[in-house]
Scaffold this motif. Structure first.
Motif, short mmCIF file in Angstrom:
data_model
loop_
_atom_site.label_atom_id
_atom_site.label_comp_id
_atom_site.label_asym_id
_atom_site.label_seq_id
_atom_site.Cartn_x
_atom_site.Cartn_y
_atom_site.Cartn_z
N TYR A 54 0.75 -1.34 -0.15
CA TYR A 54 -0.07 0.03 0.07
C TYR A 54 0.94 1.28 0.00
CZ TYR A 54 -3.67 -3.17 1.56
OH TYR A 54 -4.75 -4.18 1.89
N LEU A 55 0.53 2.22 -0.90
CA LEU A 55 1.34 3.53 -0.69
C LEU A 55 0.75 4.47 -0.36
CD1 LEU A 55 2.78 3.10 -4.41
CD2 LEU A 55 3.90 2.50 -2.46
N LEU A 56 1.03 5.30 0.60
CA LEU A 56 0.15 6.29 1.28
C LEU A 56 1.07 7.50 1.39
CD1 LEU A 56 -1.58 4.59 4.27
CD2 LEU A 56 -2.58 4.87 2.11
N TYR A 57 0.46 8.65 0.70
CA TYR A 57 1.23 9.92 0.64
C TYR A 57 0.49 11.09 1.52
CZ TYR A 57 2.86 14.50 -1.23
OH TYR A 57 3.38 15.89 -1.25
N LYS A 58 1.18 11.23 2.71
CA LYS A 58 0.44 12.10 3.69
C LYS A 58 -0.85 11.91 4.00
CE LYS A 58 2.59 16.52 1.94
NZ LYS A 58 3.56 16.99 2.94
N PRO A 59 -0.77 10.55 4.64
CA PRO A 59 -1.97 9.91 5.01
C PRO A 59 -2.43 10.41 6.34
CG PRO A 59 -0.45 8.56 5.63
CD PRO A 59 0.24 9.40 4.75
N THR A 60 -3.80 10.64 6.68
CA THR A 60 -4.32 10.91 7.84
C THR A 60 -4.12 9.67 8.85
OG1 THR A 60 -6.50 10.11 7.54
CG2 THR A 60 -6.18 12.42 7.00
N PHE A 61 -3.85 9.97 10.37
CA PHE A 61 -3.87 8.98 11.34
C PHE A 61 -4.77 7.96 11.02
CE2 PHE A 61 -5.02 7.11 15.39
CZ PHE A 61 -3.81 6.38 15.76
N HIS A 76 -2.07 13.96 14.02
CA HIS A 76 -1.56 13.23 12.88
C HIS A 76 -0.14 12.68 12.74
CE1 HIS A 76 -5.38 13.58 10.60
NE2 HIS A 76 -5.00 14.76 10.90
N CYS A 77 0.18 12.72 14.20
CA CYS A 77 1.66 11.94 14.38
C CYS A 77 1.39 10.27 14.62
CB CYS A 77 2.11 12.69 15.81
SG CYS A 77 3.75 11.85 16.39
N LEU A 78 2.21 9.65 14.07
CA LEU A 78 2.28 8.30 14.56
C LEU A 78 3.25 8.09 15.57
CD1 LEU A 78 1.22 5.36 13.37
CD2 LEU A 78 3.54 5.17 12.23
N TYR A 79 2.82 7.60 16.74
CA TYR A 79 3.61 7.42 17.85
C TYR A 79 3.91 5.84 17.93
CZ TYR A 79 1.90 11.97 19.53
OH TYR A 79 1.56 13.44 19.54
N PRO A 80 5.19 5.52 18.67
CA PRO A 80 5.40 4.17 18.55
C PRO A 80 4.53 3.37 19.42
CG PRO A 80 7.53 5.57 19.37
CD PRO A 80 6.21 6.59 19.19
N GLY A 81 3.57 4.18 20.34
CA GLY A 81 2.83 3.40 21.00
C GLY A 81 1.52 2.93 20.18
N ASP A 82 1.42 3.57 19.05
CA ASP A 82 0.25 3.40 17.93
C ASP A 82 0.54 1.82 17.46
OD1 ASP A 82 -1.03 5.62 18.31
OD2 ASP A 82 0.25 6.78 16.95
#
Length: 572
Positions: free
Chosen positions: A307-314, A382-388
């Motif tokens: 899957y290719l995601l450019y600037k995806p939302t969380f 829209h930050c991907l945290y390690p906990g996610d």
């Protein structure tokens, strides 16, 4: 409006059938955008029906061309439009399946449109919408050629597109004039960035090299029963604001998606035949045809699914990760590659390593601010945290983070005991190389083409092909030796479980090369300039092994750049 009067009965039937097929094909094509982008089965039957109707339409207009020309008034640009839609169908089928044979099919249709000049009279119709269709066709064709590394053709197409944009804007003075100028600039910047190191023929012409996986570049390995995982599902995310991009592909995404594909079969014998039509993928190779009658067969994959995601939302990231997780077969591994700007935390006393240290930004979209945001210290949406990522460690998970805040991901725990490996880019880059960051990340470049990255950090921007090939043999020897050491040193079992997969083995060994090279290079002194991995790889038995260091220094000597590297006795 088609005038039916004066037509013979059989001619009327032909025109009515053509109009029916044309309308049906447009309805099905327009419905594609409503299909879910994730999952494997929800969209396949619909694609099959769409391919079927376009196959009938294409064959029908060929069989009845004379009647359609004289009685319906079929124009060449209309034939071009049908061929362009079939090309788009194949391209989107490639995006959904990751199989490069469909990319070849998209190329064959786009090339036929250009070869037969289907759009050559579009400008004479005095309709701006036709000119826009022509411009979009050029942009799509360029993307397909970039992915197939047909760079000479890309440059020719850019010249043609430039001329078409001038014609369009001077004739119609449209509102989207600036938009098309930006598209052209994006393409030119992308091509320039992609050629960061030029490999030259004896006549000084640039040679285009592919960096997809082939039998020649697959690292050797002594297989053991522990090496039981195969890479099946991949999520590639890009969100570096300052990085060149074209058509929702950043340079890092573009490089990584090629690294995770096998070299396509170069079979273009049918490009200019009488009938480029869907359904040419040979069944004896084990592929399922896009058409409905074969559409339900399981696809035998040459490549892992991406899957290719450019600037995806969380929320998009979570949905696609969950889908990849759900689709994993037994003994399958999920991979997340993310190239993104860091999202930093100002917390002085972090308590939760999963969320208090920040992460990486997946999107620059701004949510409506909470009136008391500062007072209650809301975290970035829209930050991907390690906990996610913790929930997805229930299955084998391979993570690559290329970011200036990558190191925060080294604390992801293994709650479920499943194999988990995290490769993290250096957090910083020496000032001498910072101006080039917009051309793509150095870490991803090492994973994509180790020799290109090596030349780049040694200020070698042009290299003759004979020297490149000799240097490539040093890389091959390094990879072979690193593979041998990898399987014999005391290393976490997670690595060995992933090591049986060709793609993951290649990435791990290129990571080792990157670390050894940067550790020896004089400009990269300081821990922040080197990559990290979790679990840690053993130093003395692998990353600092004298045999690997000597191979890097021999390569430097061969390129006459030994002065860029420390002596082994200078190492910390």
């Amino acid at each position: 409006m088609v005038i039916m009067a004066g037509m013979a009965e059989h001619e009327r039937k032909i025109v009515i059938e053509f109009c029916h097929l044309l309308e049906k094909s447009k309805q099905l094509f327009n419905g594609l955008r409503d299909l879910p982008q994730y999952g494997h089965k929800q969209w396949q039957a619909y694609f099959g029906r769409t391919f079927d109707i376009y196959t009938k339409l294409w064959k029908f207009q060929q069989q009845h061309r004379q009647v359609l020309d004289t009685k319906y008034g079929l124009k060449r640009w209309q034939i071009g439009e049908i061929a362009s839609k079939i090309g788009q169908l194949y391209y989107h089928y490639y995006l959904r399946t990751s199989e490069t044979n469909y990319l070849n099919e998209a190329y064959s249709f786009y090339a036929a449109i250009r070869g037969r000049a289907y759009y050559s009279r579009a400008a004479k119709e005095d309709r701006s919408d036709l000119m826009v269709k022509k411009l979009r066709y050029y942009a799509r064709f360029i993307v397909v050629c970039l992915l197939l590394k047909k760079m000479k053709l890309v440059r020719d197409l850019v010249i043609e597109l430039d001329k078409q944009i001038v014609d369009y804007t001077s004739t119609y003075e449209p509102d989207d004039q600036l938009e098309w100028s930006l598209v052209l600039e994006e393409i030119k910047s992308f091509i320039k960035a992609d050629g960061i190191v030029s490999v030259l023929h004896a006549d000084s012409n640039t040679i285009v090299l592919s960096h997809r996986l082939s039998p020649l570049t697959t690292p050797p390995v002594e297989k053991s029963p522990m090496m039981n995982l195969t890479l099946q599902e991949i999520l590639i995310i890009g969100n570096c604001n300052d990085q060149v991009k074209f058509s929702e592909l950043t340079m890092d995404m573009f490089r990584m998606l090629q690294t995770l594909e096998r070299e396509p079969q170069d079979d273009f014998n049918h490009i200019y035949d009488a009938s480029p039509a869907p359904g040419r993928v040979p069944l004896d190779k084990g592929y399922s045809l896009p058409g409905g009658e074969n559409g339900d067969r399981p696809i035998k994959r040459e490549n892992p699914h991406k899957y290719l995601l450019y600037k995806p939302t969380f929320s998009q990231v979570m949905v696609f990760l969950a889908s990849g997780f759900k689709e994993l077969p037994p003994s399958g591994a999920l991979m997340l590659y993310i190239s993104a700007d860091g999202c930093f935390s100002a917390m002085k006393h972090p308590e939760d390593m999963g969320y208090d240290l920040g992460g990486v930004l997946t999107s620059s979209k701004k949510e409506l601010d909470h009136p008391n945001k500062k007072a209650i210290q809301l975290k970035e949406m829209h930050c991907l945290y390690p906990g996610d990522l913790y929930p997805f460690t229930r299955k084998p998970f391979f993570i690559i983070v290329d970011s200036d805040n990558s190191f925060v991901f080294q604390h992801v725990p293994r709650y479920f005991g499943q194999p988990l490996v995290i490769l993290m880019s250096p957090q910083d880059i020496p000032p001498a190389f910072q101006d080039q960051q917009h051309n793509g990340s150095l870490f991803t470049l090492f994973l994509h083409s180790p020799l290109t990255a090596f030349c780049f950090i040694c200020n070698i921007l042009n290299i003759p092909i004979h020297l490149w090939e000799r240097c490539q043999s040093f890389i091959d020897r390094f990879v072979t030796e690193a593979s041998r050491l990898f399987t014999r040193c005391r290393i976490d079992a997670s690595y060995l479980q992933f090591f049986g997969d060709d793609f993951l083995r290649l990435l791990l060994l290129r990571y080792v090369f990157c670390d050894v090279v940067l550790h020896l290079h004089r400009s990269f002194k300081g821990r922040q300039f080197r990559p990290r991995c979790q679990p840690p790889m053993p130093d003395g038995d692998l990353l600092d092994h004298p045999a690997l260091q000597h191979l890097v220094l021999d390569l430097a000597s061969h390129l006459d750049v030994r002065g860029h590297f420390m002596e082994t006795n200078e190492m910390d």
